[in-house]
Scaffold this motif. Structure first.
Motif, PDB file in Angstrom:
ATOM      1  N   ASP A  47       0.762  -1.229   0.144  1.00 48.82           N
ATOM      2  CA  ASP A  47       0.030  -0.059   0.016  1.00 48.82           C
ATOM      3  C   ASP A  47       0.867   1.425   0.189  1.00 48.82           C
ATOM      4  O   ASP A  47       0.287   2.306  -0.400  1.00 48.82           O
ATOM      5  N   TYR A  59       0.353 -11.589   2.635  1.00 45.53           N
ATOM      6  CA  TYR A  59      -0.815 -10.720   3.024  1.00 45.53           C
ATOM      7  C   TYR A  59      -2.070 -11.491   3.590  1.00 45.53           C
ATOM      8  O   TYR A  59      -2.582 -12.662   2.788  1.00 45.53           O
ATOM      9  N   ASN A  61      -5.814 -11.084   4.465  1.00 46.21           N
ATOM     10  CA  ASN A  61      -6.892 -10.048   3.998  1.00 46.21           C
ATOM     11  C   ASN A  61      -7.929  -9.714   5.169  1.00 46.21           C
ATOM     12  O   ASN A  61      -8.380  -8.549   5.208  1.00 46.21           O
ATOM     13  N   SER A  64      -6.996  -6.761   7.593  1.00 43.99           N
ATOM     14  CA  SER A  64      -6.422  -5.569   6.783  1.00 43.99           C
ATOM     15  C   SER A  64      -7.359  -4.450   6.491  1.00 43.99           C
ATOM     16  O   SER A  64      -8.882  -4.851   6.396  1.00 43.99           O
ATOM     17  N   TYR A  65      -7.166  -3.287   6.557  1.00 42.93           N
ATOM     18  CA  TYR A  65      -7.886  -2.155   6.152  1.00 42.93           C
ATOM     19  C   TYR A  65      -7.223  -0.824   5.409  1.00 42.93           C
ATOM     20  O   TYR A  65      -6.077  -0.760   5.765  1.00 42.93           O
ATOM     21  N   LYS A  66      -7.756  -0.454   4.429  1.00 45.25           N
ATOM     22  CA  LYS A  66      -7.100   0.751   3.752  1.00 45.25           C
ATOM     23  C   LYS A  66      -8.405   2.086   3.707  1.00 45.25           C
ATOM     24  O   LYS A  66      -9.476   1.786   3.562  1.00 45.25           O
ATOM     25  N   ASP A  68      -8.191   6.191   2.215  1.00 47.03           N
ATOM     26  CA  ASP A  68      -7.579   6.855   1.389  1.00 47.03           C
ATOM     27  C   ASP A  68      -8.720   8.232   1.335  1.00 47.03           C
ATOM     28  O   ASP A  68      -9.749   7.989   0.582  1.00 47.03           O
ATOM     29  N   ARG A  73      -3.924   9.374   4.178  1.00 45.11           N
ATOM     30  CA  ARG A  73      -3.864   7.690   3.607  1.00 45.11           C
ATOM     31  C   ARG A  73      -3.614   6.997   4.895  1.00 45.11           C
ATOM     32  O   ARG A  73      -2.469   7.205   5.427  1.00 45.11           O
ATOM     33  N   SER A  75      -3.289   2.679   6.657  1.00 45.28           N
ATOM     34  CA  SER A  75      -3.600   1.248   5.889  1.00 45.28           C
ATOM     35  C   SER A  75      -3.393   0.433   7.264  1.00 45.28           C
ATOM     36  O   SER A  75      -2.126   0.779   8.209  1.00 45.28           O
ATOM     37  N   MET A  77      -2.360  -3.170   7.563  1.00 50.87           N
ATOM     38  CA  MET A  77      -1.929  -4.606   6.679  1.00 50.87           C
ATOM     39  C   MET A  77      -1.350  -5.696   7.408  1.00 50.87           C
ATOM     40  O   MET A  77      -0.424  -5.570   8.580  1.00 50.87           O
ATOM     41  N   CYS A 124       4.602   5.180  11.010  1.00 54.20           N
ATOM     42  CA  CYS A 124       4.662   3.595  10.696  1.00 54.20           C
ATOM     43  C   CYS A 124       5.018   3.019  12.149  1.00 54.20           C
ATOM     44  O   CYS A 124       5.797   3.220  12.578  1.00 54.20           O
TER      45      CYS A 124
END
Length: 152
Positions: A47, A59, A61, A64-66, A68, A73, A75, A77, A124
């Protein structure tokens, strides 16, 4: 008994030499080994184009979340994989530094390790959880977008 050993010892030495000669002779015939025909997948970015992910973790799913939007933005992961925890920690320390992240903190609490990094407009947190038979890695990343640059 001694004559048997005297006969067996030279035969054993000749057999070993023949085996070694056969191994080195087959490699020097000019043929390339087949092991190089398989290419390993490289590490990758997901991402964020400055957070490298090792190929050894996959990865997940679920969880996990995104997000934007115009202001930021974000994420979350999630990854799982069978890796050595100290090697995974060192991987992130090395590669985040290469991508110009600054290490803010490196904390360990029982089986969980937290790495916190910052950049000009990014943050991060990497959580590495040493679970049974595999490691769960969760990366929380946020980038604040420059609203003034979009108005101009």
């Amino acid at each position: 008994m001694r004559s048997f050993i005297k006969l067996l010892l030279p035969l054993l030495i000749i057999g070993l030499l023949a085996a070694c000669t056969a191994r080195t002779g087959s490699n020097s015939s000019g043929a390339e080994p087949q092991a190089s025909s398989q290419t390993q997948e490289p590490d990758y970015y997901l991402d964020f184009d400055d957070i490298m992910i090792p190929k050894e973790i996959s990865y997940v799913n679920d969880g996990s979340y995104k997000l934007d939007n115009a202001k930021f933005r974000a994420s979350i992961m999630k990854f799982k994989g069978r890796v050595e925890i100290p090697e995974l920690v060192q991987y992130f320390l090395n590669n985040m530094t290469k991508d110009n992240w600054t290490l803010v903190s490196n904390n360990k609490a029982s089986s969980v390790q937290f790495l916190t990094f910052e950049k000009y407009n990014k943050s991060c947190v990497i959580e590495i959880d040493d679970t049974f038979a595999s490691a769960t890695t969760t990366i929380f990343a946020v980038e604040v977008k420059d609203a003034d640059a979009k108005r101009k």
